[in-house]
Design an enzyme around this catalytic site. Structure first.
Site, PDB file in Angstrom:
ATOM      1  CE1 TYR A   1       1.197   1.148   4.242  1.00 54.87           C
ATOM      2  CE2 TYR A   1       1.061  -1.240   4.281  1.00 54.87           C
ATOM      3  CZ  TYR A   1       1.514  -0.065   4.820  1.00 54.87           C
ATOM      4  OH  TYR A   1       2.315  -0.091   5.920  1.00 54.87           O
ATOM      5  N   GLY A   2       2.188   1.087   0.078  1.00 55.41           N
ATOM      6  CA  GLY A   2       3.042   2.256   0.262  1.00 55.41           C
ATOM      7  C   GLY A   2       4.067   2.402  -0.846  1.00 55.41           C
ATOM      8  CB  THR A   3       7.658   3.243  -0.621  1.00 56.30           C
ATOM      9  OG1 THR A   3       8.072   2.164   0.220  1.00 56.30           O
ATOM     10  CG2 THR A   3       7.414   4.495   0.219  1.00 56.30           C
ATOM     11  CG  LEU A   4       7.401  -2.220  -1.026  1.00 56.87           C
ATOM     12  CD1 LEU A   4       7.048  -3.424  -0.158  1.00 56.87           C
ATOM     13  CD2 LEU A   4       8.765  -2.436  -1.681  1.00 56.87           C
TER      14      LEU A   4
ATOM     15  CD  GLU B   1       8.823  -2.379   3.801  1.00 54.35           C
ATOM     16  OE1 GLU B   1       9.070  -1.469   4.598  1.00 54.35           O
ATOM     17  OE2 GLU B   1       8.509  -2.162   2.615  1.00 54.35           O
TER      18      GLU B   1
HETATM   19  N1  PCA Z   1       6.372  -0.327   2.122  1.00 62.38           N
HETATM   20  C1  PCA Z   1       5.391  -1.307   2.394  1.00 62.38           C
HETATM   21  C2  PCA Z   1       4.828  -0.899   3.709  1.00 62.38           C
HETATM   22  C3  PCA Z   1       4.929   0.572   3.695  1.00 62.38           C
HETATM   23  C4  PCA Z   1       5.971   0.845   2.667  1.00 62.38           C
HETATM   24  O1  PCA Z   1       6.371   1.930   2.292  1.00 62.38           O
HETATM   25  C5  PCA Z   1       4.329  -1.241   1.324  1.00 62.38           C
HETATM   26  O2  PCA Z   1       4.492  -0.557   0.299  1.00 62.38           O
HETATM   27  O3  PCA Z   1       3.282  -1.887   1.515  1.00 62.38           O
END
Ligand code: PCA
Length: 161
Positions: free
Chosen positions: A16-19, A91
């Site tokens: 949900y984030g930077t990935l 992570e």
């Molecule tokens: N990386 C993981 C968790 C938050 C982040 O930046 C993601 O993208 O789900």
């Protein structure tokens, strides 16, 4: 389509984030030196969670407080054991994030004809179980975009002091 001729144990991960695609760490999922990751579909969590951007590096965190915030938009992947180990390490599981199962509503796969629009799925997600109370007072997002107009610029892992 994923190859059906595979012996490797695959795991579903919801990011949900930077990935996510188009976000600062997505390239790490494309690097075969880290393992294999296959995009399955966009998805959103069945339950609401607070998604905040916090800390000096403006990191997105999903907080383990189901029922608060929004249903979170993200992407569902299948990853091999090597990529799973890489992501857990990246992570900083279990000290920073914990990896827990989450219920998802899967959206129609791109290219149409998916036929399983609205189906539910379970995947792992990187979440914060223990966190400072003040994180609950931050703005809650439905969908993370490092380049959004919130102005909270993500600081790459390699650029941190
Ligand atoms: N990386 C993981 C968790 C938050 C982040 O930046 C993601 O993208 O789900």
């Amino acid at each position: 389509m994923l190859s059906s001729v595979s012996c490797a144990r695959m795991t579903q991960i919801f990011v949900y984030g930077t990935l996510k695609r188009g976000q600062p760490n997505h390239y790490r999922m494309l690097d075969s030196a880290n393992g294999e990751a296959g995009f399955l579909s966009t998805a959103c969590t069945v339950q609401k969670f607070p998604l905040v951007i916090a800390g000096p590096h403006n990191v997105p965190f999903l907080l383990d407080v189901p029922g608060q915030g929004h249903r979170i938009q993200g992407e569902l992947y299948t990853v091999d054991e090597r990529m799973l180990a890489f992501l857990d390490d990246f992570e900083m599981v279990p000290t920073w994030y914990q990896r827990v199962p989450v219920e998802l509503q899967v959206e129609r796969s791109e290219g149409g004809g998916g036929g399983d629009d609205g189906a539910t799925a379970e995947a792992f997600v990187y979440i914060r179980k223990a966190f400072e109370e003040e994180l609950l007072r931050l703005c809650r997002f439905e969908s993370y975009d490092a380049y959004g107009d919130h102005g909270l610029q993500y600081v790459d892992r390699e650029a941190r002091d």
